[in-house]
Write an enzyme that holds these catalytic residues in place. Sequence first.
Site, PDB file in Angstrom:
ATOM      1  N   ASP A   1      13.995  -3.679  -8.360  1.00 24.38           N
ATOM      2  CA  ASP A   1      13.760  -2.428  -7.629  1.00 24.38           C
ATOM      3  C   ASP A   1      14.966  -1.499  -7.751  1.00 24.38           C
ATOM      4  O   ASP A   1      16.069  -1.916  -8.142  1.00 24.38           O
ATOM      5  CB  ASP A   1      13.502  -2.803  -6.153  1.00 24.38           C
ATOM      6  CG  ASP A   1      12.635  -1.783  -5.430  1.00 24.38           C
ATOM      7  OD1 ASP A   1      12.476  -0.663  -5.939  1.00 24.38           O
ATOM      8  OD2 ASP A   1      12.141  -2.110  -4.333  1.00 24.38           O
TER       9      ASP A   1
ATOM     10  N   ASP B   1       4.301   2.955  -4.298  1.00 22.37           N
ATOM     11  CA  ASP B   1       4.273   2.263  -3.007  1.00 22.37           C
ATOM     12  C   ASP B   1       3.034   2.636  -2.218  1.00 22.37           C
ATOM     13  O   ASP B   1       2.864   2.178  -1.090  1.00 22.37           O
ATOM     14  CB  ASP B   1       5.515   2.627  -2.180  1.00 22.37           C
ATOM     15  CG  ASP B   1       6.698   1.764  -2.548  1.00 22.37           C
ATOM     16  OD1 ASP B   1       6.534   0.856  -3.384  1.00 22.37           O
ATOM     17  OD2 ASP B   1       7.786   1.988  -2.009  1.00 22.37           O
TER      18      ASP B   1
HETATM   19  C1  DGJ Z   1      10.410  -0.296  -2.551  1.00 26.78           C
HETATM   20  C2  DGJ Z   1       9.337  -0.962  -3.361  1.00 26.78           C
HETATM   21  O1  DGJ Z   1       8.633  -0.027  -4.083  1.00 26.78           O
HETATM   22  C3  DGJ Z   1       8.458  -1.781  -2.433  1.00 26.78           C
HETATM   23  O2  DGJ Z   1       7.406  -2.340  -3.152  1.00 26.78           O
HETATM   24  C4  DGJ Z   1       9.295  -2.830  -1.764  1.00 26.78           C
HETATM   25  O3  DGJ Z   1       9.750  -3.739  -2.725  1.00 26.78           O
HETATM   26  C5  DGJ Z   1      10.459  -2.183  -1.046  1.00 26.78           C
HETATM   27  N1  DGJ Z   1      11.205  -1.301  -1.898  1.00 26.78           N
HETATM   28  C6  DGJ Z   1      11.395  -3.220  -0.493  1.00 26.78           C
HETATM   29  O4  DGJ Z   1      12.503  -2.665   0.074  1.00 26.78           O
END
Ligand code: DGJ
Length: 757
Positions: free
Chosen positions: A478, A548
Amino acid sequence: MIYVKDNLFALHTENVSYVFRVTDTLHLEHLHFGGKITLDGDSIPALMEKREFLNGNLNAYDREHGTLSLENYLLEMSAYGKGDIREPFVDIIYADGSSTSDFLYDGYKVLHEKSEYDTLPGSYSDYGRSEQLILYLKERYSDIVMELHYYVYERCDVICRSTKLRNESMQAVTLKRLMSAQVDFDDSDYIFTHFNGAWIREMNRVDNTVTAGRFVNASYTGTSSSRANPFVMLSRRETSQNFGECYGFNLIYSGNHYEAVDVGSFSKLRFVNGINPQGFSYTVGPGERFEAPESVMSYSDKGFNGLSGNMHEFVREHIVRGTWKYKERPVLLNSWEAAYFDINEEKLLRLAKAGAEVGVELFVVDDGWFGERNDDTSSLGDWKASEKKLPGGIRGIADKVKALGLKFGIWVEPEMVNVNSRLYEMHPEWVVDIPGRTHSEGRNQRILDMVNKDVQNYVIETMSRLISSADISYVKWDMNRTFTDYYSKCLPPERQGEMAHRYVVGLYHCMKTLTGRFPDILFEGCASGGNRFDLGILCYFPQIWASDNTDAMCRARIQEGYSYGYPMLALGAHVSACPNRQTLRNTPLWTRFNVAAFALCGYECNLCEMSEEELEEVKEQIDIYKEWRSVLQFGDFYRYDENGAGYVSWTCVGRDKRYAAGLLLQGLAQPNMPDKRFVARGLRPDAKYHFYNIKFKIRSDSGNMQADTETEDYHVYGDVLMNSGVRLSQGFAATGYNERVRVFPDFASRIYFMEEE
Ligand code: DGJ
């Protein structure tokens, strides 16, 4: 195929030609990019621009060439200072302070292999032989050499370009910009399409007409960005999904990018793409070189579907590589939307067990497992499991998850640090900030300076230790903030303009080393969803978490946006709980699956809170997905627009065209609507297919209305499915319900399968 005759250069793919020539003045005149053309020595006079006089107050190139003005010429690359005032390809400041460049042809080479980049990822070919044309240009008054590289990918009608610059002089020069590609078009009657957005709102298609002046699609977030993806298109007004001319461009790069369209005084349109010149400058010392990222260009006269088909094939074949290139991706269950930071071993194992029971193959522990991480204010950088949450460490939980028959995966964010962490205590000097100034914070975290070799080594070694510490099969990488306060303490003041690019180079070094060390791990890129969804990441990580936003209705639009430039094989898509966490909307569980099934389908919800009935449905969905995933993941994807506003319609056809899946999805229901058709794309016209739908129960929220889905069951030829389409069962219209009626409330959807008989 590369054809060179006298001063003519032609690159041919199966359906496309790209042609240019060397002029008397040793400039490169661009002659054609579009449908395939037949060329011989007689072609040039017809194709070249005619110049008998100088229009108005244009500047002549020089005294000897009094009718040549670079301002009104189709060029393969251009610079400022010799008459061309349009968007330049290159901009250099020389040691004497001047910034006029005049790059002239100085030879060429054809190679049957691709040049490796020193620092950047690029396309490649598994087919064996690949063709490359290199043009050498020399700046007229200095010893600066520019190489224009062209790579030809015949089967997918893609030509890639990149630029390399060598300083063979005794003095340093400053590069203000070096673009990757430039394409000049004769007229400006084009629609420029780009994909704009934000967090949880990625990839909105925006169509702009540029009749005069400049339009720029660019990112300055330090990443390729959810605000403006680097994939863009130019098409004609009449171009639709299946008909008409369309050009597509992308960049194999994960940092600040730039795509500009410039329409000059003579209505010629120039397109350039490359590294964003905003904030960029790069000193190229004597004997040094600089390479621009690779640009990807394609053309189709078969509309947006034709163009995206080329791009999909290109990404599948020439970008994605390694173990996972042709390997089916597992159905995963991710802990994030199920529990966020509130995790512990017991809870996770309960979730994993529920996953194993419905057929999940891989369990992923997302954020919250390390240090003191109970929210987003601490611990990034301290990649050691929390003893409170995971007493047996990563190894302990991985073993227990494995004992349930699942593979184990983990979330990391290696490029970041919280001020509230041991890592920051030890190395405050490793972060990107400007000494003596306040720092602008994003998600309470700071970016580690990937320009710094020590930081690169820390990332490589810490991640290697973590990955080797247990039986880990999957890593979600990430990156949750955008850049502010651009500055690297490793660079002298006069080189700070190199920081953003050198960060990306440092990141690629880490990704290359880690994916080389752990070739079998499935890495999934992520940056708050789609904030770094690009071809640079896909050269190392075979898939990216697309957004997300897991709301099925938003997801359908987001996935459709990506589908213009990226294959479904690259997109992570999860079924989540309702009301949806981002939109608070309720959508049917089957619709959530039906949309996710057209990409890399996984689950991200608390299965332990689901009813028996819902779990049965999830099990059925996973069974169906496993049976069909080779089609849905590797197949050719087509959009269909003619079902009316508010409807989404897709077809995904397996590589051998024997199997296909279709989706029909609607937004808000309207009563008494016109009948609907399902029209397929990409099938074999002369093959006979069995067309049928998945049957399931339609439940209203209150549970007081239940209906079985209607039956669609036909045996027809591919040409019927594509040219006529199937006239679907009549839609519910307040009256006349029986079991043959298609009950289609808000956000209803159906998957149709097609199997060759
Ligand atoms: C952002 C990501 O896009 C989410 O899927 C998740 O992993 C969060 N970060 C966790 O902090």
